[in-house]
Design an enzyme around this catalytic site. Structure first.
Site, PDB file in Angstrom:
ATOM      1  N   TYR A 108       0.796  -1.220   0.000  1.00  0.00           N
ATOM      2  CA  TYR A 108       0.000   0.000   0.000  1.00  0.00           C
ATOM      3  C   TYR A 108       0.833   1.277   0.000  1.00  0.00           C
ATOM      4  CZ  TYR A 108      -4.448  -2.385   0.736  1.00  0.00           C
ATOM      5  OH  TYR A 108      -5.565  -3.151   0.579  1.00  0.00           O
ATOM      6  N   GLU A 151      -2.912  -7.603  -3.172  1.00  0.00           N
ATOM      7  CA  GLU A 151      -3.660  -6.518  -2.521  1.00  0.00           C
ATOM      8  C   GLU A 151      -2.905  -5.215  -2.719  1.00  0.00           C
ATOM      9  OE1 GLU A 151      -5.313  -5.582   1.942  1.00  0.00           O
ATOM     10  OE2 GLU A 151      -5.057  -7.683   1.373  1.00  0.00           O
TER      11      GLU A 151
END
Length: 236
Positions: A139, A212
């Site tokens: 992220y 992700e």
């Protein structure tokens, strides 16, 4: 998650030393490494079972997914450039080195000594099954600064203190990327490429999947449904 649960006590089972949080139990110097050791051995056991009982018939793949940050040196000095590699060893390589190579990273062995568990011959044999792919959760990117224990900033986000690193999302008051509603999550697109390159080079081009990646949004009643659906910041 091991560090957040056993080092600073932010996640269950909420174990940590008193210095690191409001925990009833725990030892931040030893428990994270015991917990991680068991995670690695659990992975090896499952891979062993899958290889022997299911893979030939199912023709599937088995791997492990790593939660990753990329790190940039906070200062243009050799100590901070070295701490970037040390921090990656205490995060990504902490799990992947034993799975791929059967040993913990040298930096961890040097700094932790007897606090770091060892693998028996039987366990090393099981680790030889390795994996078929590496999953990458990524992220954001942070700055890393080399620091002594006495200089360390004790807050709930500094979960890699044994690496003698302080990390931050800012340098001289300027964020490393566009801030988001989550602390330490900034929009730093190049970090994804860098962490993928690091894993590719360290682990001999083992196949990878980005499992992700995204952009955290805070609760804001002023954001229209159209803007939420368009989700341009996540695309960025």
């Amino acid at each position: 998650m091991v560090s957040l649960g056993y080092s600073i006590g932010l996640y269950p089972p909420n174990h940590c030393s008193k210095l690191f949080g409001d925990c009833q139990l725990g030892d931040s110097n030893t428990e994270p490494y015991i917990a991680a050791h068991n995670v690695i051995l659990s992975h090896a056991t499952v891979v062993d079972i899958y290889r022997k009982k299911y893979q030939v018939e199912q023709k599937g793949m088995i791997g492990i997914v790593m939660n990753t940050y990329w790190f940039e040196p906070l200062r243009n000095i050799s100590a901070d450039r070295l701490v970037v590699q040390r921090t990656l060893s205490f995060s990504v390589a902490w799990f992947l080195d034993p799975i791929i190579y059967g040993e913990y990273p040298p930096e961890m062995c040097i700094l932790l000594g007897s606090s770091l568990p060892t693998f028996s011959i039987e366990e090393k044999n099981k680790l030889e099954n390795k994996l078929d792919f590496i999953g990458i959760i990524h992220y954001s990117t942070l700055y890393a600064k080399d620091c002594e224990f006495s200089q360390w900033d004790f807050n709930k986000y500094q979960w890699l203190w044994n690496a003698s690193v302080f990390f931050t999302g800012e340098r001289n008051g300027i964020p490393i990327g566009v801030p988001t509603p989550m602390p330490l999550f900034h929009v730093v697109p190049y970090g994804l490429e860098k962490i993928v390159s690091y894993v590719k080079e360290r682990y001999n081009n083992t196949p990878m999947f980005i499992t992700e990646n995204g952009y955290p949004l805070g609760s804001n009643s002023n954001v229209s449904t159209e803007d939420l659906i368009n989700d341009s910041r996540r695309v960025e």
